[in-house]
Write an enzyme that holds these catalytic residues in place. Structure first.
Site, PDB file in Angstrom:
ATOM      1  CE  LYS A 113     -20.264 -63.653  -2.323  1.00  0.00           C
ATOM      2  NZ  LYS A 113     -20.520 -65.093  -2.089  1.00  0.00           N
TER       3      LYS A 113
ATOM      4  CD  GLN B 149     -23.110 -67.429  -3.450  1.00  0.00           C
ATOM      5  OE1 GLN B 149     -22.188 -66.680  -3.773  1.00  0.00           O
ATOM      6  NE2 GLN B 149     -23.590 -67.474  -2.218  1.00  0.00           N
TER       7      GLN B 149
ATOM      8  CG  ASP C 119     -16.075 -69.222  -0.822  1.00  0.00           C
ATOM      9  OD1 ASP C 119     -16.029 -68.096  -0.307  1.00  0.00           O
ATOM     10  OD2 ASP C 119     -17.119 -69.747  -1.242  1.00  0.00           O
TER      11      ASP C 119
END
Ligand code: NAP
Length: 279
Positions: free
Chosen positions: A44, A88, A111
Site C-alpha cells: 500500500k 491495518q 477503509d
C-alpha cells in the site's frame, strides 16, 4: 477478469488526480508483527508513493496499548497534512478493534469501516466504501457485467468484504443472497448465482460443480499454503465460469488501487470539493 491491468489503469488515473489536487496525504497505521500485515502495508505504501500520494508509514510495537493507538489516531485525525487514515487489521489481541476503527474521523476513513460510513452504505448512499468490495464492482463493470436483475451470491459476511459487497450489489439492483458458515446448503445457493463473490478464506471451497455455466466469479479469499497462494475458487471453475478473477492477480491488486482512489476522495471531502455530511 485481469485485476492487475485494471488496477494499473486506475492507479494511473489516481496519479493524475493527485497531481491536480497538489497534495494528498495518506497515513497507514501498523501495530505489531503480523507478517501478512507487513506485506500489505509495504504494498500500500509503495503504490501510494508511486501515485504521488504523501504516504506516512506509522508503526507501533506489538505491545502497544489501546490508549496509545487511540492517541495516535486522534493525532492523525487532527493533522491537516493527512487526508486519509488506514489502520491495518488485525490489531494485537489487547486492542479492541471496533474502538480503534470507530475513532477514525469518518471523512478520513479510507477503509470505509467506521459505523458512519458502513451506515451510509447500508442506506444506499455510500461515502467511503471498503476497497475490496469497490474493486469487485469495478471488475464487473469493466467486463460489462451489469448486476441489475441478476442473482448474486456472496459467501462471507465480514464487515470488510462480505457485507459491503452485498450492499453494493444490492445498490446495483442485483438480487443478493449472503452465505456464511451456517448456510445449510452452500452449493445449492451458489448454483443459482449469475455473480459469485467468494470471501471466505477456505481454499477451493467453490468447486466447478457449484457454478452456473457463464457465471461471473470473483475470488477474494486468499490463503497462503506450502504450494503458494490459493483462492477460495477451485481452478477448474475456469472451465465453467463466464468471467473469473485469477488468484493472485485479481481482487488483490484492485484492493490497492481502490484504496488509493479512496485517499483522493478523502482529500476531496476535506477540501469541500465533495460534500461529507456534518452532524
Ligand atoms: P473473515 O472475517 O474471516 O470472514 C470469513 C467469512 O467466511 C465469515 O463470514 C464466515 O462465516 C464465512 N465462512 C467461513 N467458513 C465458511 C464455510 N465453510 N462456508 C461458508 N462461509 C464460511 O474474513 P474476511 O476478512 O472477510 O476475508 C475473507 C478472505 O478474503 C480471507 O481469506 C482474506 O485473506 C481474504 N481477503 C482478500 C482480500 C483481497 O484483496 N483479495 C481483501 C480482504 C480479505 P461466519 O460469519 O458464519 O463465521
Amino acid at each position: 477478469m485481469d485485476g492487475k491491468a485494471l488496477a494499473a489503469e486506475i492507479r494511473a488515473h489516481v496519479a493524475r488526480e493527485v497531481a491536480e489536487l497538489g497534495h494528498v496525504g495518506l497515513a497507514t497505521v501498523l501495530v505489531g508483527d503480523d507478517p501478512a500485515s507487513h506485506v500489505y502495508i509495504s504494498l500500500k505504501q509503495k503504490a501510494a508513493t508511486e501515485a504521488g500520494i504523501d504516504a506516512r508509514d506509522v508503526r507501533l510495537p506489538e505491545d502497544a496499548s489501546e490508549d496509545e493507538v487511540l492517541a495516535l489516531v486522534g493525532e492523525l485525525n487532527d493533522d491537516d497534512e493527512i487526508d486519509g487514515i488506514l489502520v491495518q487489521l488485525p490489531l494485537p489481541g489487547q486492542i479492541d478493534e471496533p474502538r480503534v476503527t470507530g475513532a477514525v474521523s469518518p471523512p478520513k476513513d479510507v477503509d470505509g469501516i467506521h459505523p458512519v460510513n458502513a451506515g451510509y452504505l447500508y442506506l444506499g448512499t455510500p461515502l467511503h466504501v471498503p476497497a475490496t468490495p469497490a474493486g469487485c464492482m469495478e471488475l464487473l463493470a469493466a467486463h460489462g457485467v451489469d448486476p441489475a436483475g441478476k442473482e448474486a451470491v456472496v459467501i462471507g459476511r465480514s464487515e470488510i468484504v462480505g457485507r459491503p459487497v452485498a450492499m453494493l450489489l444490492l445498490q446495483a439492483n442485483a438480487t443478493v443472497t449472503m452465505c456464511h458458515s451456517k448456510t445449510a446448503d452452500l452449493a445449492a445457493e451458489v448454483r443459482r448465482a449469475d455473480i459469485v463473490v467468494a470471501a471466505v478464506g477456505v481454499p477451493g471451497i467453490v468447486t466447478a460443480d457449484m457454478v452456473k455455466p457463464g457465471a461471473s466469479v470473483l475470488d477474494v479469499g486468499l490463503t497462503r499454503t506450502e504450494d503458494g497462494i490459493r483462492g477460495d475458487v477451485a481452478p477448474e471453475v475456469a472451465d465453467v465460469a463466464g468471467h473469473l478473477t485469477p488468484m493472485p492477480g485479481g481482487t488483490g491488486p484492485m484492493t490497492i488501487a481502490l484504496l488509493l482512489r479512496s485517499a483522493v476522495k478523502a482529500a476531496r471531502f476535506r477540501r469541500g470539493i465533495l460534500a461529507y455530511p456534518s452532524f
